[in-house]
Design an enzyme around this catalytic site. Structure first.
Site, PDB file in Angstrom:
ATOM      1  N   HIS A 177      -0.401  -2.065  -5.850  1.00 53.50           N
ATOM      2  CA  HIS A 177      -0.598  -3.203  -6.157  1.00 53.50           C
ATOM      3  C   HIS A 177      -1.502  -3.678  -5.100  1.00 53.50           C
ATOM      4  O   HIS A 177      -1.769  -3.026  -4.165  1.00 53.50           O
ATOM      5  CB  HIS A 177       0.674  -3.828  -6.077  1.00 53.50           C
ATOM      6  CG  HIS A 177       1.718  -3.800  -7.280  1.00 53.50           C
ATOM      7  ND1 HIS A 177       2.868  -4.415  -7.316  1.00 53.50           N
ATOM      8  CD2 HIS A 177       1.608  -3.001  -8.346  1.00 53.50           C
ATOM      9  CE1 HIS A 177       3.341  -4.157  -8.493  1.00 53.50           C
ATOM     10  NE2 HIS A 177       2.648  -3.200  -9.115  1.00 53.50           N
TER      11      HIS A 177
ATOM     12  N   GLU B  22      -1.290  -6.027  -3.028  1.00 50.64           N
ATOM     13  CA  GLU B  22      -0.764  -6.538  -1.812  1.00 50.64           C
ATOM     14  C   GLU B  22      -0.514  -5.000  -0.994  1.00 50.64           C
ATOM     15  O   GLU B  22      -0.736  -4.889   0.255  1.00 50.64           O
ATOM     16  CB  GLU B  22       0.746  -6.940  -2.087  1.00 50.64           C
ATOM     17  CG  GLU B  22       0.433  -8.524  -2.731  1.00 50.64           C
ATOM     18  CD  GLU B  22       0.871  -8.227  -4.225  1.00 50.64           C
ATOM     19  OE1 GLU B  22       0.319  -7.266  -4.656  1.00 50.64           O
ATOM     20  OE2 GLU B  22       1.811  -8.977  -4.516  1.00 50.64           O
TER      21      GLU B  22
ATOM     22  N   CYS C 286       5.975  -9.191  -6.146  1.00 48.85           N
ATOM     23  CA  CYS C 286       7.157  -8.383  -6.493  1.00 48.85           C
ATOM     24  C   CYS C 286       8.039  -7.834  -5.538  1.00 48.85           C
ATOM     25  O   CYS C 286       7.577  -7.962  -4.546  1.00 48.85           O
ATOM     26  CB  CYS C 286       6.498  -7.293  -7.632  1.00 48.85           C
ATOM     27  SG  CYS C 286       6.223  -5.760  -6.672  1.00 48.85           S
TER      28      CYS C 286
ATOM     29  N   CYS D 113       6.208  -5.423  -3.220  1.00 52.76           N
ATOM     30  CA  CYS D 113       5.099  -6.042  -2.279  1.00 52.76           C
ATOM     31  C   CYS D 113       6.004  -6.790  -1.090  1.00 52.76           C
ATOM     32  O   CYS D 113       5.634  -6.824   0.023  1.00 52.76           O
ATOM     33  CB  CYS D 113       4.354  -6.560  -3.107  1.00 52.76           C
ATOM     34  SG  CYS D 113       3.214  -5.558  -3.988  1.00 52.76           S
TER      35      CYS D 113
END
Lengths: 152, 152
Positions: A55, A57, A85, A88
Site C-alpha cells: 500500500h 502508506e 486500513c 497501514c
C-alpha cells in the site's frame, strides 16, 4: 466560490494517486514530510510488485525510514489520499509518525474512523495526531472514476 | 510426561525466532507453507533494516508473494511464534492466507485474540482459520529471556 488551496503535500499525494491509476493500481498516494521537506513519496503498487503489503502508506514509511536510516519517524508527518486500513494504521503506530493527514474516508476498509478504529484501542502503542478531509473530493473522485472504468 | 512433538513449520519458525535473538532483534519468527512445502521463512528485522514494518510476518508474506509471483497467498499457511499485531493481521487478510498458526498470545500487542481482534471486525475482508498455542511455551520463554537480558 473559491476553494481553499490544498496544502502542497496533499497535492503531491494526489499526484501519486494519479500515477497509481495510470499504472492500473487502485489510486492511492502518500508522502512523508519532515521539517517542511518531502522525504518520500509513493503510490499503491501491490499488483506491480506482487506484494499484498505494498500500500502507498507502507511503501512511503519504508522509504522514509530507509532515507533517514532509522526505524522510527517521530518528527515526520504522513499525507495520504485515503483513510488507512488496519495494516497501514498499525504501521503508522510502529513508525511513531507525529501526524497523519488523510483525504477521503474509507467506510469499508478504513481503520481510523471506521472498523477497528485502531488509534482508539487501549492497546495502541502510539497515537498520532489525525486530520481528515483535506482533498477528500479530489481523492474520492479519482477512486470513483477508477472503479467505474474497471466495471465496464 | 512426553510432550507432543511440534509440527515442523513451528519448529522452523522458532529457529527463525532464535536467529532474530542472535541478531539483537525481538525474537519472533515466521514461515509460510504451501502444499506441505516451506516457501518462505523470516524473522523480525526492524532494527537491521531500519524499517518499522519489518516484522517476521510482513517479511515472510512479502517473500512468499515474490516467490510465487502473485499478490495473494490463498492456498498458503502462516506459522508464526507470536500473536500477530494489527499491522500483520491486516497484511494476513490482504494476502488471503488460508490458515494462521501462532504460538504465544500477545496481550499487549496482539490483534487476533486481543486488542482490535481484527478478524472479528465486520469490515475484515478475509477470515483465515486461526490456531493458537502450538509452541507457546518455547516462544514465550525465548521472548522472556530476550527481554530479561536487555533489562540488565
Amino acid at each position: 466560490m473559491t476553494r481553499w488551496p490544498l496544502p502542497e503535500p496533499m497535492k503531491l499525494a494526489l499526484e501519486q494517486a494519479h500515477a497509481a491509476a495510470r499504472a492500473g493500481e487502485v489510486p492511492i498516494g502518500a508522502v512523508i514530510v519532515k521539517g517542511g521537506q518531502v522525504i518520500a513519496a509513493a503510490h499503491n503498487r501491490p499488483r506491480a510488485l506482487h506484494d499484498p503489503t505494498a500500500h502507498a502508506e507502507m511503501l512511503v514509511i519504508r522509504a522514509a525510514a530507509a532515507a533517514l536510516g532509522q526505524e522510527r519517524l517521530d518528527d515526520c508527518d504522513l499525507w495520504v489520499t485515503l483513510e488507512p486500513c488496519p495494516m497501514c494504521a498499525g504501521a503508522i503506530a510502529h513508525a511513531r509518525l507525529a501526524r497523519v493527514y488523510y483525504a477521503a474516508p474509507d467506510p469499508k476498509g478504513g481503520a481510523v474512523e471506521h472498523g477497528a478504529r485502531l488509534f482508539e484501542q487501549p492497546t495502541c502503542l502510539h497515537l498520532p495526531e489525525v486530520y481528515a478531509g483535506l482533498g477528500e473530493a479530489e481523492s474520492a473522485e479519482l477512486l470513483r472514476d477508477f472503479f467505474r472504468a474497471r466495471r465496464r
